[in-house]
Design a protein around this motif. Sequence first.
Motif, PDB file in Angstrom:
ATOM      1  N   UNK A 136      46.640  60.306  46.547  1.00 44.67           N
ATOM      2  CA  UNK A 136      45.816  59.917  47.605  1.00 44.67           C
ATOM      3  C   UNK A 136      44.889  61.072  48.188  1.00 44.67           C
ATOM      4  N   UNK A 176      40.297  53.794  43.154  1.00 40.42           N
ATOM      5  CA  UNK A 176      40.743  52.855  44.256  1.00 40.42           C
ATOM      6  C   UNK A 176      39.821  53.297  45.366  1.00 40.42           C
ATOM      7  N   UNK A 188      41.755  56.997  45.584  1.00 44.22           N
ATOM      8  CA  UNK A 188      43.269  56.976  45.113  1.00 44.22           C
ATOM      9  C   UNK A 188      42.774  56.950  43.426  1.00 44.22           C
ATOM     10  N   UNK A 203      43.302  55.686  40.028  1.00 42.97           N
ATOM     11  CA  UNK A 203      44.074  54.663  39.583  1.00 42.97           C
ATOM     12  C   UNK A 203      44.339  55.281  38.009  1.00 42.97           C
ATOM     13  N   UNK A 204      43.293  55.469  37.077  1.00 38.16           N
ATOM     14  CA  UNK A 204      43.460  55.610  35.805  1.00 38.16           C
ATOM     15  C   UNK A 204      42.584  56.677  35.421  1.00 38.16           C
TER      16      UNK A 204
END
Lengths: 627, 99
Positions: free
Chosen positions: B23, B70, B56, B58-59
């Motif tokens: 994060x 995110x 964040x 995510x992928x």
Amino acid sequence: MSPLEPCIALVGNPNCGKTALFNLLTGSRQKIANYAGVTVERKEGRLTSPAGRRMQVLDLPGAYSLHPRTPDEAVTCDYILGRLPGEVPPDLIVAVVDATNLSRHLRLVVALKRVGYPLVVALNMSDLARRRGVAVEPAALAEALGVPVVSTVGVRRDGAASLVEWLDAHFSIVRVAVEHVEPAEPDRGDVAATANDQREVERVLAAVGRLDPPIDTPSDRIDGIVLHPVFGPLILAVTLFLMFQAVFAGARPFMEALTALVAMVAGWINASIAPGLLRSLFVDGILAGAGSVVVFLPQIVLLFAFILVLEDSGYLPRAAFLLDRLMGGVGLSGRSFIPLLSSFACAIPGIMATRTIPNPRDRLVTILIAPLMTCSARLPVYTLLIGAFIPNRTLALGVGLQGLVLFVLYAVGLLSAFVAAFCLQFATGKRTLQPLQMELPSYHWPSLRNLGIGLWQRIEVFVRRVGTTILALMILLWFLSSVPAPPPGFTGPAIEWSLAGRLGSFLAHVFAPIGFNWEISIALVPGMAAREVAVGALGTVYSLAATGQDVAGALTPIVAQAWSLPTALSLLAWYVYAPQCLSTLAVIRRETGGWRHPLLVAGAMFLAAYIAAGVTYHVARWWLGAG
Amino acid sequence: MEAPSTLRPAARLTLTELPLLGEGLILGLSVQSDRVSADLPERLAELGFLPGARVRVLARALFGDPIAVRLGSGTFALRRFEADCITVQVLAPPVCGAT
């Protein structure tokens, strides 16, 4: 439009559930058109409240801010700022916000408030927010924002009740003459101004005691797998493969039933009407023509069903994410994937879907290559020829030869599109790095109701086309193929003497080098209107050429007998490119604002079709002759 | 291992460098390359990529481009060069790699 009816406009970020709410408010009473001078879809509907008040509802395209980046956003902004020609400004703006994502969605509300129209906030998806534990009280939010707030659920039947109640109760406010509103110019939209608005949103959210969104939602966990660098592409490949397999195998029983039905009706007419012109019109013109197109409805419905489910569930943007790098190789972005996938159903909605591509160059290239995607109108031609000429053999691993040939035809179209995009990248000049900035909305189960509405609209369009354009062309073709009647001494099939027969033998000179006979050449002419018409036309032509034989619904054995394998393969290759679809060319003209691009597409595809068919024909002949 | 500055090393990264599922807190937006259109920070800001927002990763797609980020309760796909424009401060180590 009655001047007494107030107009309310729905405004919101993309993916706020605005369209579902609009469907809920207006039901089926919608009118879809274009805004004057631009090609953005204008959706207007009518709402009658329980108290009997009638209002117009306008569904504006989604926008992130009042600083437009796409043609869609520009319409929304111009409309709100009163700069859109031919449009009356709204009496009330309904700002639709996603209750699970207030910190972003409320920023647009802050900007809308500054513009100065009467405003009400619809706290949409409030059920989802409650389930995630991030719901806020509408009353508290209204207090902090200084704007009325109602909560709505776009996906529930009674989800708009509180909004309609509010409209009823505040009808007099809605009726306020808006001439007094002088829309304020928006700020410059730089980072500082946006940050300023965001601070205001944070103040509001602090006042209502908003809870932070959970860090790990089910949607995130799905994304962990679906967007995985290895599993993601694998899942995508399997999904697409299953989709095409299902379209072919799943539709078969329904198509066979429809074929039997058409044959039954033909038999019934043959038995009850005396031989003559009238019977010929019904059996050879209408049933053999339009009937052989209607048979493909199950395949088209299945294909659209798959695409609608993928779209509704939120998977399509994920597919675009996975393919972005690949598309970048030919100078496109993942954003082009969604219009291109839609083009597998039909190039027209596909080309219209390019409006969401912000970069004009990417959008143009996507429009130009969209007709190369194998649209559902090509399926009838492919199915007919594959059924007639490719043996139904199973190769290794349960993969059928027929399915494989179909897959190859799709792949050749796709490959040609990539080659075209790659070449166009040099024609359209030097480029800067293009941002992607694509929202990946939360997954949700596709709503059966929305799926039903979407499918019904497609079926309606298809059936209407069969009932109007295709039927009319078939009757015209039947007429051309029946007159003049041959003189008494003529021994060949009557159609060879007719106008169509003569036109066909003339065109056959043009198409003979690529192996087409005069029947095919004739069928290509009405096929200009829509590709699948060629199948119907072949039905009519062969029906009239065959002496006394009943061909309705039984075209496959006839072409299997009448054509050589190289001719069939050549026609398949022709249809990979097949330029003839006037509606696609018309849409390209509308979307690009001129004749240059549609003519370029038509010319290039005609040339590609002719060359591909010719090469296929001669290679196949040489191969069969040698082997 | 001692760092001369008060900031711990690797505390300031671009969004591209943020570890998967780690994060970060956005510190600022800037244009890193002249091949990028100058209004890119403004566009990112309008999506909500503003100083002070938490993000964040995510992928990451194959070859690390594009990435899914995110932001609040929304998810956005950004190309690498876009993520390069966003400076973040690491808030928490990756959830699964935390010790």
